[in-house]
Write a protein that holds these residues in place. Structure first.
Motif, PDB file in Angstrom:
ATOM      1  N   GLU A  38       0.743  -1.235  -0.065  1.00 25.14           N
ATOM      2  CA  GLU A  38       0.105   0.054   0.031  1.00 25.14           C
ATOM      3  C   GLU A  38       0.860   1.226  -0.026  1.00 25.14           C
ATOM      4  O   GLU A  38       1.944   1.191   0.691  1.00 25.14           O
ATOM      5  CB  GLU A  38      -0.796  -0.094   1.231  1.00 25.14           C
ATOM      6  CG  GLU A  38      -1.869   1.100   1.231  1.00 25.14           C
ATOM      7  CD  GLU A  38      -2.813   1.048   2.439  1.00 25.14           C
ATOM      8  OE1 GLU A  38      -3.016   1.948   2.975  1.00 25.14           O
ATOM      9  OE2 GLU A  38      -3.360  -0.259   2.734  1.00 25.14           O
ATOM     10  N   LEU A  39       0.294   2.159  -0.816  1.00 24.81           N
ATOM     11  CA  LEU A  39       1.276   3.400  -0.857  1.00 24.81           C
ATOM     12  C   LEU A  39       0.378   4.407  -0.354  1.00 24.81           C
ATOM     13  O   LEU A  39      -1.025   4.607  -0.962  1.00 24.81           O
ATOM     14  CB  LEU A  39       1.851   3.787  -2.187  1.00 24.81           C
ATOM     15  CG  LEU A  39       2.386   5.068  -2.479  1.00 24.81           C
ATOM     16  CD1 LEU A  39       3.688   5.284  -1.924  1.00 24.81           C
ATOM     17  CD2 LEU A  39       2.452   5.239  -3.860  1.00 24.81           C
ATOM     18  N   SER A  40       0.591   5.589   0.303  1.00 25.17           N
ATOM     19  CA  SER A  40      -0.218   6.655   0.656  1.00 25.17           C
ATOM     20  C   SER A  40       0.754   7.957   0.446  1.00 25.17           C
ATOM     21  O   SER A  40       1.968   7.930   1.115  1.00 25.17           O
ATOM     22  CB  SER A  40      -0.670   6.726   2.112  1.00 25.17           C
ATOM     23  OG  SER A  40       0.228   6.409   3.212  1.00 25.17           O
ATOM     24  N   LEU A  41       0.248   8.867  -0.209  1.00 23.23           N
ATOM     25  CA  LEU A  41       1.104  10.181  -0.218  1.00 23.23           C
ATOM     26  C   LEU A  41       0.435  11.053   0.674  1.00 23.23           C
ATOM     27  O   LEU A  41      -0.698  11.230   1.129  1.00 23.23           O
ATOM     28  CB  LEU A  41       0.613  10.654  -1.603  1.00 23.23           C
ATOM     29  CG  LEU A  41       1.300   9.690  -2.793  1.00 23.23           C
ATOM     30  CD1 LEU A  41       0.923  10.338  -4.298  1.00 23.23           C
ATOM     31  CD2 LEU A  41       2.747   9.412  -2.798  1.00 23.23           C
ATOM     32  N   SER A  42       1.649  12.049   1.082  1.00 28.20           N
ATOM     33  CA  SER A  42       1.218  12.959   2.122  1.00 28.20           C
ATOM     34  C   SER A  42       0.458  14.329   1.012  1.00 28.20           C
ATOM     35  O   SER A  42       0.485  14.254  -0.028  1.00 28.20           O
ATOM     36  CB  SER A  42       2.559  13.578   2.589  1.00 28.20           C
ATOM     37  OG  SER A  42       3.248  14.286   1.852  1.00 28.20           O
ATOM     38  N   SER A  43      -0.023  15.005   2.068  1.00 32.55           N
ATOM     39  CA  SER A  43      -0.854  16.115   1.510  1.00 32.55           C
ATOM     40  C   SER A  43       0.048  16.915   0.384  1.00 32.55           C
ATOM     41  O   SER A  43      -0.065  17.624  -0.465  1.00 32.55           O
ATOM     42  CB  SER A  43      -1.608  17.079   2.308  1.00 32.55           C
ATOM     43  OG  SER A  43      -0.699  17.514   3.381  1.00 32.55           O
ATOM     44  N   THR A  44       1.397  17.055   1.077  1.00 34.37           N
ATOM     45  CA  THR A  44       2.434  18.031   0.178  1.00 34.37           C
ATOM     46  C   THR A  44       2.791  17.256  -0.954  1.00 34.37           C
ATOM     47  O   THR A  44       2.938  18.019  -2.180  1.00 34.37           O
ATOM     48  CB  THR A  44       3.620  17.972   1.101  1.00 34.37           C
ATOM     49  OG1 THR A  44       3.192  18.746   2.441  1.00 34.37           O
ATOM     50  CG2 THR A  44       4.701  19.133   0.539  1.00 34.37           C
ATOM     51  N   ALA A  45       2.933  15.944  -0.937  1.00 32.79           N
ATOM     52  CA  ALA A  45       3.193  15.243  -2.248  1.00 32.79           C
ATOM     53  C   ALA A  45       2.055  15.295  -3.155  1.00 32.79           C
ATOM     54  O   ALA A  45       2.327  15.297  -4.145  1.00 32.79           O
ATOM     55  CB  ALA A  45       3.421  13.810  -1.771  1.00 32.79           C
ATOM     56  N   LYS A  46       1.103  15.215  -2.694  1.00 35.59           N
ATOM     57  CA  LYS A  46      -0.302  15.297  -3.610  1.00 35.59           C
ATOM     58  C   LYS A  46      -0.337  16.854  -4.115  1.00 35.59           C
ATOM     59  O   LYS A  46      -0.572  17.083  -5.432  1.00 35.59           O
ATOM     60  CB  LYS A  46      -1.491  15.103  -2.816  1.00 35.59           C
ATOM     61  CG  LYS A  46      -1.980  13.632  -2.533  1.00 35.59           C
ATOM     62  CD  LYS A  46      -2.823  13.387  -1.756  1.00 35.59           C
ATOM     63  CE  LYS A  46      -3.102  11.982  -1.130  1.00 35.59           C
ATOM     64  NZ  LYS A  46      -4.369  11.780  -0.229  1.00 35.59           N
ATOM     65  N   ASP A  47      -0.072  17.912  -3.354  1.00 36.14           N
ATOM     66  CA  ASP A  47       0.070  19.192  -3.965  1.00 36.14           C
ATOM     67  C   ASP A  47       0.959  19.274  -5.084  1.00 36.14           C
ATOM     68  O   ASP A  47       1.022  20.044  -5.960  1.00 36.14           O
ATOM     69  CB  ASP A  47       0.369  20.137  -2.836  1.00 36.14           C
ATOM     70  CG  ASP A  47      -0.748  20.386  -1.980  1.00 36.14           C
ATOM     71  OD1 ASP A  47      -2.026  19.832  -2.271  1.00 36.14           O
ATOM     72  OD2 ASP A  47      -0.667  20.773  -0.759  1.00 36.14           O
ATOM     73  N   TYR A  48       2.070  18.824  -4.624  1.00 39.25           N
ATOM     74  CA  TYR A  48       3.454  18.704  -5.732  1.00 39.25           C
ATOM     75  C   TYR A  48       2.740  18.108  -6.955  1.00 39.25           C
ATOM     76  O   TYR A  48       3.276  18.687  -7.958  1.00 39.25           O
ATOM     77  CB  TYR A  48       4.614  18.100  -4.943  1.00 39.25           C
ATOM     78  CG  TYR A  48       5.725  18.055  -5.887  1.00 39.25           C
ATOM     79  CD1 TYR A  48       6.672  19.229  -5.939  1.00 39.25           C
ATOM     80  CD2 TYR A  48       6.272  16.922  -6.484  1.00 39.25           C
ATOM     81  CE1 TYR A  48       7.545  19.135  -6.799  1.00 39.25           C
ATOM     82  CE2 TYR A  48       7.303  16.858  -7.427  1.00 39.25           C
ATOM     83  CZ  TYR A  48       8.038  18.086  -7.528  1.00 39.25           C
ATOM     84  OH  TYR A  48       9.224  17.943  -8.304  1.00 39.25           O
ATOM     85  N   GLN A  49       2.283  16.951  -6.784  1.00 39.74           N
ATOM     86  CA  GLN A  49       2.033  16.467  -8.118  1.00 39.74           C
ATOM     87  C   GLN A  49       0.964  16.980  -8.810  1.00 39.74           C
ATOM     88  O   GLN A  49       1.130  17.069 -10.109  1.00 39.74           O
ATOM     89  CB  GLN A  49       1.375  14.672  -7.487  1.00 39.74           C
ATOM     90  CG  GLN A  49       1.015  14.084  -8.917  1.00 39.74           C
ATOM     91  CD  GLN A  49       0.577  12.709  -8.278  1.00 39.74           C
ATOM     92  OE1 GLN A  49      -0.072  12.265  -7.106  1.00 39.74           O
ATOM     93  NE2 GLN A  49       0.347  11.799  -9.149  1.00 39.74           N
ATOM     94  N   PHE A  50      -0.002  17.647  -8.005  1.00 38.81           N
ATOM     95  CA  PHE A  50      -1.179  18.646  -8.863  1.00 38.81           C
ATOM     96  C   PHE A  50      -0.272  19.712  -9.623  1.00 38.81           C
ATOM     97  O   PHE A  50      -0.682  20.099 -10.745  1.00 38.81           O
ATOM     98  CB  PHE A  50      -2.069  19.077  -7.900  1.00 38.81           C
ATOM     99  CG  PHE A  50      -2.917  19.930  -8.778  1.00 38.81           C
ATOM    100  CD1 PHE A  50      -3.927  19.609  -9.192  1.00 38.81           C
ATOM    101  CD2 PHE A  50      -3.012  21.380  -8.400  1.00 38.81           C
ATOM    102  CE1 PHE A  50      -4.883  20.209  -9.863  1.00 38.81           C
ATOM    103  CE2 PHE A  50      -3.825  22.302  -8.992  1.00 38.81           C
ATOM    104  CZ  PHE A  50      -4.940  21.641  -9.644  1.00 38.81           C
ATOM    105  N   ALA A  51       0.621  20.182  -8.903  1.00 38.37           N
ATOM    106  CA  ALA A  51       1.427  21.336  -9.497  1.00 38.37           C
ATOM    107  C   ALA A  51       2.178  20.967 -10.696  1.00 38.37           C
ATOM    108  O   ALA A  51       2.336  21.742 -11.960  1.00 38.37           O
ATOM    109  CB  ALA A  51       2.410  22.006  -8.374  1.00 38.37           C
ATOM    110  N   MET A  52       2.902  19.882 -10.832  1.00 44.40           N
ATOM    111  CA  MET A  52       3.696  19.285 -11.649  1.00 44.40           C
ATOM    112  C   MET A  52       2.956  18.932 -12.854  1.00 44.40           C
ATOM    113  O   MET A  52       3.331  19.195 -14.207  1.00 44.40           O
ATOM    114  CB  MET A  52       4.606  17.887 -11.363  1.00 44.40           C
ATOM    115  CG  MET A  52       5.467  18.183 -10.237  1.00 44.40           C
ATOM    116  SD  MET A  52       6.666  19.451 -10.942  1.00 44.40           S
ATOM    117  CE  MET A  52       7.459  18.733 -12.414  1.00 44.40           C
ATOM    118  N   ASN A  53       1.584  18.469 -12.713  1.00 42.93           N
ATOM    119  CA  ASN A  53       0.595  18.075 -13.761  1.00 42.93           C
ATOM    120  C   ASN A  53       0.129  19.381 -14.492  1.00 42.93           C
ATOM    121  O   ASN A  53       0.087  19.403 -15.662  1.00 42.93           O
ATOM    122  CB  ASN A  53      -0.598  17.188 -13.168  1.00 42.93           C
ATOM    123  CG  ASN A  53      -0.065  15.739 -12.950  1.00 42.93           C
ATOM    124  OD1 ASN A  53       0.855  15.507 -13.563  1.00 42.93           O
ATOM    125  ND2 ASN A  53      -0.644  15.091 -12.176  1.00 42.93           N
TER     126      ASN A  53
END
Length: 99
Positions: A38-53
């Motif tokens: 199982e992999l869970s991403l922190s909210s910071t990682a999710k924000d970073y991923q959103f910004a990169m997209n």
């Protein structure tokens, strides 16, 4: 000397217990292997991923701006503001010092 005695089921009981124990070992190993990762991403990682997209979806070249500048150069109306260039250079230098 007789090892197996038709009247004595002790060896059979021992063999059955041993086989049952082996089956339990195999099933417990299978259960341990069957767990999913199982992999869970922190909210910071999710924000970073959103910004990169979002950055990936922005074109590298703003064609309408390039075409406008080309037209100004062609017509001789393109004006270079040396003050803005110097200001931008200084801003970038200060930004680099902070980073």
């Amino acid at each position: 000397m007789k090892i197996f005695n038709n009247n004595n089921n002790n060896i059979d009981k021992i063999m059955q217990a041993y086989r049952k124990q082996e089956v339990n070992k195999v099933s417990s190993k299978t259960n341990k292997l069957a767990k999913n990762d199982e992999l869970s991403l922190s909210s910071t990682a999710k924000d970073y991923q959103f910004a990169m997209n979002a950055i990936k979806n922005v074109p590298d070249i703003r064609k309408e701006k390039v075409e406008a500048i080309k037209e100004q150069i062609r017509t001789g109306t393109y004006v270079i503001d040396a003050g803005k260039i110097a200001e931008k250079i200084l801003t970038d230098i200060n930004f680099d010092k902070k980073a």
